[in-house]
Design a protein around this motif. Structure first.
Motif, PDB file in Angstrom:
ATOM      1  N   ILE A   1       4.683  -7.049   8.733  1.00  0.00           N
ATOM      2  CA  ILE A   1       5.800  -6.384   8.080  1.00  0.00           C
ATOM      3  C   ILE A   1       6.717  -6.647   7.059  1.00  0.00           C
ATOM      4  N   ASP A   2       7.320  -8.426   7.746  1.00  0.00           N
ATOM      5  CA  ASP A   2       8.756  -7.817   6.929  1.00  0.00           C
ATOM      6  C   ASP A   2       8.146  -8.865   5.656  1.00  0.00           C
ATOM      7  N   VAL A   3       6.507  -8.728   5.693  1.00  0.00           N
ATOM      8  CA  VAL A   3       6.556  -9.543   3.606  1.00  0.00           C
ATOM      9  C   VAL A   3       6.372  -8.646   3.165  1.00  0.00           C
ATOM     10  N   LEU A   4       5.588  -7.339   3.588  1.00  0.00           N
ATOM     11  CA  LEU A   4       4.941  -6.096   2.583  1.00  0.00           C
ATOM     12  C   LEU A   4       6.513  -6.140   1.248  1.00  0.00           C
ATOM     13  N   PRO A   5       7.914  -5.948   1.833  1.00  0.00           N
ATOM     14  CA  PRO A   5       8.622  -6.014   0.398  1.00  0.00           C
ATOM     15  C   PRO A   5       8.513  -6.827  -0.522  1.00  0.00           C
ATOM     16  N   THR A   6       7.495  -8.087  -0.403  1.00  0.00           N
ATOM     17  CA  THR A   6       7.605  -9.380  -1.121  1.00  0.00           C
ATOM     18  C   THR A   6       6.297  -9.068  -2.626  1.00  0.00           C
ATOM     19  N   VAL A   7       5.211  -8.372  -1.087  1.00  0.00           N
ATOM     20  CA  VAL A   7       4.068  -7.987  -2.165  1.00  0.00           C
ATOM     21  C   VAL A   7       4.170  -6.922  -2.671  1.00  0.00           C
ATOM     22  N   LEU A   8       4.614  -5.661  -2.704  1.00  0.00           N
ATOM     23  CA  LEU A   8       5.010  -4.836  -2.818  1.00  0.00           C
ATOM     24  C   LEU A   8       5.766  -4.296  -4.202  1.00  0.00           C
TER      25      LEU A   8
ATOM     26  N   SER B   1      -5.437  -2.737   1.059  1.00  0.00           N
ATOM     27  CA  SER B   1      -5.652  -4.247  -0.113  1.00  0.00           C
ATOM     28  C   SER B   1      -4.567  -4.585   0.031  1.00  0.00           C
ATOM     29  N   VAL B   2      -3.558  -3.534   0.498  1.00  0.00           N
ATOM     30  CA  VAL B   2      -1.961  -3.969   0.438  1.00  0.00           C
ATOM     31  C   VAL B   2      -1.640  -4.976   1.953  1.00  0.00           C
ATOM     32  N   HIS B   3      -2.395  -4.166   2.883  1.00  0.00           N
ATOM     33  CA  HIS B   3      -2.013  -4.850   4.251  1.00  0.00           C
ATOM     34  C   HIS B   3      -2.544  -6.358   4.354  1.00  0.00           C
ATOM     35  N   LEU B   4      -4.322  -6.561   3.841  1.00  0.00           N
ATOM     36  CA  LEU B   4      -4.710  -7.775   3.292  1.00  0.00           C
ATOM     37  C   LEU B   4      -4.094  -8.313   2.851  1.00  0.00           C
ATOM     38  N   ALA B   5      -3.268  -8.738   1.690  1.00  0.00           N
ATOM     39  CA  ALA B   5      -2.270  -9.685   0.432  1.00  0.00           C
ATOM     40  C   ALA B   5      -1.042  -9.722   1.609  1.00  0.00           C
ATOM     41  N   ALA B   6      -0.242  -8.740   2.392  1.00  0.00           N
ATOM     42  CA  ALA B   6       0.425  -9.190   2.918  1.00  0.00           C
ATOM     43  C   ALA B   6       0.228  -9.657   4.414  1.00  0.00           C
TER      44      ALA B   6
ATOM     45  N   GLU C   1       6.216  -6.204  -6.564  1.00  0.00           N
ATOM     46  CA  GLU C   1       4.854  -7.218  -7.747  1.00  0.00           C
ATOM     47  C   GLU C   1       4.244  -6.360  -8.205  1.00  0.00           C
ATOM     48  N   SER C   2       4.366  -5.043  -7.553  1.00  0.00           N
ATOM     49  CA  SER C   2       3.897  -4.906  -8.304  1.00  0.00           C
ATOM     50  C   SER C   2       5.032  -2.905  -8.791  1.00  0.00           C
ATOM     51  N   GLU C   3       6.214  -3.514  -8.809  1.00  0.00           N
ATOM     52  CA  GLU C   3       7.314  -2.753  -8.702  1.00  0.00           C
ATOM     53  C   GLU C   3       7.454  -2.430 -10.929  1.00  0.00           C
ATOM     54  N   THR C   4       7.996  -1.723 -11.226  1.00  0.00           N
ATOM     55  CA  THR C   4       8.350  -1.080 -12.648  1.00  0.00           C
ATOM     56  C   THR C   4       8.390  -0.667 -12.126  1.00  0.00           C
ATOM     57  N   LEU C   5      10.361  -0.263 -12.754  1.00  0.00           N
ATOM     58  CA  LEU C   5      11.204   0.762 -12.816  1.00  0.00           C
ATOM     59  C   LEU C   5      11.575   0.920 -14.357  1.00  0.00           C
ATOM     60  N   SER C   6      11.705   2.379 -14.243  1.00  0.00           N
ATOM     61  CA  SER C   6      11.632   3.439 -15.452  1.00  0.00           C
ATOM     62  C   SER C   6      13.317   2.987 -15.490  1.00  0.00           C
TER      63      SER C   6
ATOM     64  N   ARG D   1     -15.550  -2.866  -5.784  1.00  0.00           N
ATOM     65  CA  ARG D   1     -15.135  -3.656  -4.583  1.00  0.00           C
ATOM     66  C   ARG D   1     -13.580  -3.526  -5.532  1.00  0.00           C
ATOM     67  N   LEU D   2     -12.474  -3.871  -4.274  1.00  0.00           N
ATOM     68  CA  LEU D   2     -10.953  -3.144  -4.827  1.00  0.00           C
ATOM     69  C   LEU D   2     -10.689  -5.058  -3.999  1.00  0.00           C
ATOM     70  N   ASP D   3      -9.414  -5.004  -4.476  1.00  0.00           N
ATOM     71  CA  ASP D   3      -8.358  -5.877  -3.768  1.00  0.00           C
ATOM     72  C   ASP D   3      -6.547  -5.443  -4.852  1.00  0.00           C
ATOM     73  N   TRP D   4      -6.339  -6.127  -3.933  1.00  0.00           N
ATOM     74  CA  TRP D   4      -4.424  -5.948  -4.873  1.00  0.00           C
ATOM     75  C   TRP D   4      -4.601  -6.005  -5.436  1.00  0.00           C
ATOM     76  N   PRO D   5      -4.430  -6.365  -6.074  1.00  0.00           N
ATOM     77  CA  PRO D   5      -4.543  -7.404  -8.273  1.00  0.00           C
ATOM     78  C   PRO D   5      -5.118  -5.416  -8.809  1.00  0.00           C
ATOM     79  N   SER D   6      -6.239  -5.481  -8.400  1.00  0.00           N
ATOM     80  CA  SER D   6      -7.293  -3.789  -9.441  1.00  0.00           C
ATOM     81  C   SER D   6      -6.447  -3.268  -8.463  1.00  0.00           C
TER      82      SER D   6
END
Length: 519
Positions: free
Chosen positions: A498-505, A474-479, A507-512, A237-242
Motif C-alpha cells: 500500500i505504501d508504494v502504490l502512489p510511487t507506482v501509479l 498489474s499495479v498490485h504486482l508492480a507495487a 509512472e502513469s500520471e499525466t496532468l492535463s 498477456r498483460l503487465d503494468w507497462p502495457s
C-alpha cells in the motif's frame, strides 16, 4: 528472484496446439524448410546462452525425440563450432529419431559432438557429465508431450534441479504443460527459457511462472505465418507497462466526485485489519471517496490508521442501505466471516445492484447460494475459493486455471480474477487475460484484501470491470515488486505494498494542465 522476461514480449498467448499449427502453416504453406526453421531456433537459443553466461566453457545438452530434441542437437553443434566443450546425451534412443530431428543429430555428429546414449550411461558417468558442465541445456520434452514424465526423463529432471549449473530450457521446461502451465509430475526448473514462433500461455501462469525463469521470445521470422495461419490466441498477456495507459487522465480542475466513491464492507470481530487495508488501498489507488463499513469495535483503530477514510460501525445489515446508496462501487468480503453479520451484509450488497467486487468470505458465502449471474461484478477467488465455487478440488482448478476462470465467469457473469502466479482474468471476451509475473513475497495474509481495494478504486474510475481487474492486478504486482526490492520477500507485508502504490501509479500520471499563455 521472480520470473522475468528479456526484451519485448508479444501480448498474444497461444495454446501448444495452435503453435504447432502455426509451425505447420509456415512450413507447408509458406515454403519454409522445417530443418532451416530448426536451425534458426538452435542458433537463437545458443546466442541467448552465450549472452546469458558469457564465461561458460562447457555445456551438457539433454536431447529427447522430436523437434525439441532436434533443437538440442543443433544447439550442441553450434556450441562445438564455437569452441565449447560439449557433451550431448540422447535421452531418447537415436535409432528412433526421424525427420528433421534425425538430420539434426547427424549434423551434430558431423560437427564433432559426442552423443552418448542415455541407456548406456552408468550412474557415475552421468553424475560426472552434470558436475563438469557450466550450463545445462534442457531439450528433452517439447510441447507435444502430455502426462507425467517417465524414466529416464524423471531422473534427469531431478539431476537438472539438484545440480549447481544453471539451466537453459529450449521452448519450455520439460514436464510443463505449454497450454495450461500445469505439471503432472516432475518438471525442470529453468533459469532461462527461450521459446519460439508463438508465446505459449502455460509459460505465464500456474507452475510456468515458477519454473521458466527468464523468458525470451524468438519469432524466427515467422510473424507473417502467425498472422495468416488463422490460429486464434488463447489469452492476452498483460503487465503494468502495457496497462498503465488505461488509467484516466486527471484534468487540473478535477474534483473527488469524478473518481468514484468506494464502499468497503468488511471486518468481522478479530479481522478489522482486512477491511482497513482494503479501504486504505482504495484510497491510495485514486478513489475520490472511500467509506468503510465494519464492526463498531474497529472504528477507532481505522480512523487512527487512515483518517481520510469515512468509517461506520454497523451492528446489523439494515444499517447498510444508506451507505450503499451513496456508493458508486462496493468491495465486500475481506475479513467478513461467514456468520449472521456477514450474511446480512452480503444480502444488502447483492440486493442493491451496485457495481461490486466480491472477495474472500463473500465468495465463500456465495458458494452456498444458487449462482445468480451479474454483469457488474468482479469475483476475486484464490484457488481454494474457486474450488468451493466450482464444487471441485484445488488440484482440478490448478490443472487448468484458464478453464476454471472461464467456467466461473459463465456461472456468475461479470469478471472473474483467479489469483495466483500468472493471475487469470476471465470476462465476456473470447480470450482471457494473464497478468504475467509473480512475487513470492505476496504469499502472505492480507495481500488479497489490498488487491480488492485497488480493484474497487479502479472500477469506480474506469467503469469497466474487466479493465479494472486487469489493471489492478498489474499495479498490485508492480507495487509488490517495488516494495520487495527494499524489504525482500520474506519480510514483505500488505501495508508495504500500500505504501508504494502512489510511487507506482505516478509512472502513469499525466496532468492535463489548464491553458497557458505563450510568452
Amino acid at each position: 528472484m521472480p520470473p522475468s522476461h528479456v526484451g519485448s514480449l508479444p501480448d498474444t498467448l497461444f495454446s501448444a496446439d495452435a503453435v504447432r499449427e502455426i509451425d505447420r502453416y509456415v512450413i507447408e504453406q509458406q515454403g519454409v524448410d522445417g530443418f532451416d526453421l530448426m536451425q534458426r531456433a538452435a542458433h537463437a537459443a545458443f546466442r541467448r546462452l552465450v549472452r546469458q553466461w558469457p564465461e561458460a566453457g562447457s555445456i551438457l545438452v539433454l536431447c529427447g525425440a522430436g523437434n525439441n530434441g532436434g533443437d538440442g542437437y543443433l544447439v550442441a553443434a553450434n556450441a562445438a563450432r564455437h569452441g565449447m566443450r560439449v557433451q550431448c546425451v540422447a535421452v531418447a534412443p537415436t535409432k528412433k529419431l526421424t525427420g528433421d530431428a534425425r538430420k539434426a543429430w547427424r549434423k551434430a555428429v558431423v560437427d564433432g559432438v559426442e552423443v552418448q546414449e542415455c541407456a548406456t550411461l552408468t550412474a557415475e558417468t552421468q553424475e560426472a557429465l552434470f558436475s563438469e558442465a557450466d550450463v545445462l541445456v534442457d531439450a528433452m520434452l517439447g510441447t507435444g508431450v502430455s502426462g507425467a514424465p517417465r524414466e529416464p526423463f524423471t531422473g534427469l529432471i531431478a539431476q537438472c534441479n539438484h545440480g549447481s549449473a544453471p539451466v537453459l530450457a529450449i521452448d519450455l521446461p520439460s514436464g510443463l504443460n505449454a497450454t495450461t502451465g500445469a505439471t503432472e509430475g516432475d518438471v525442470v526448473r529453468a533459469d532461462l527459457t527461450v521459446t519460439f514462433i508463438g508465446l505459449k500461455s502455460g509459460l505465464f501462469t500456474g507452475q510456468g511462472s515458477a519454473v521458466c525463469g527468464t523468458v525470451v521470445f524468438e519469432s524466427l521470422d515467422t510473424e507473417a505465418g502467425v498472422s495468416r495461419s488463422g490460429q486464434r490466441p488463447l489469452a492476452c498477456r498483460l503487465d503494468w507497462p502495457s496497462t498503465m495507459s488505461w488509467l484516466p487522465k486527471r484534468p487540473a480542475n478535477a474534483h473527488k466526485g469524478r473518481f468514484g466513491h468506494v464502499l468497503v464492507v468488511a471486518g468481522e470481530r478479530g479481522f478489522g485489519g482486512a477491511g482497513l487495508m482494503a479501504a486504505e488501498a482504495a484510497a491510495r489507488s485514486g478513489a475520490g471517496l472511500v467509506t468503510l463499513a465494519t464492526r463498531p469495535e474497529h472504528v477507532t483503530a481505522a480512523l487512527a490508521r487512515c483518517p481520510s477514510v469515512m468509517v461506520h460501525g454497523l451492528i446489523h445489515g439494515s444499517e447498510l442501505p444508506p451507505l450503499l446508496e451513496a456508493a458508486s462501487v462496493v468491495v465486500c468480503g475481506p475479513g467478513m466471516g461467514q456468520g449472521a453479520w456477514a450474511q446480512q451484509m452480503l444480502e444488502q450488497v447483492v440486493e442493491s445492484g451496485k457495481p461490486r467486487v466480491l472477495d474472500a468470505d463473500a465468495l465463500n458465502l456465495l458458494s452456498t447460494r444458487v449462482a445468480v449471474p451479474a454483469e457488474n461484478q468482479v469475483l476475486t477467488p484464490h484457488p481454494g475459493e474457486a474450488a468451493r465455487l466450482l464444487g471441485c478440488l484445488v488440484p482440478e482448478v490448478e490443472a487448468d486455471r484458464m478453464a476454471a476462470a472461464r467456467t466461473l465467469q459463465s456461472m456468475y457473469g461479470g469478471t472473474v480474477l483467479l489469483k495466483g502466479a500468472g493471475t487469470v482474468i476471465a470476462s465476456d471476451r473470447e480470450t482471457v487475460d494473464i497478468v504475467s509475473g509473480s512475487n513470492p513475497g505476496m504469499a502472505t495474509g492480507g495481500m488479497g484484501d489490498v488487491l480488492a481495494g485497488i480493484i474497487g478504486a479502479l472500477y469506480g474510475q474506469l467503469n469497466n470491470a474487466r479493465q479494472a481487474a486487469a489493471l489492478a492486478a498489474s499495479v498490485h504486482l508492480a507495487a509488490a515488486n517495488l516494495a520487495s526490492a527494499e524489504k525482500g520477500f520474506m519480510g514483505l507485508i500488505p501495508t508495504d505494498v500500500i505504501d508504494v502504490l502512489p510511487t507506482v501509479l505516478r509512472e502513469s500520471e499525466t496532468l492535463s494542465s489548464p491553458g497557458r499563455e505563450e510568452q
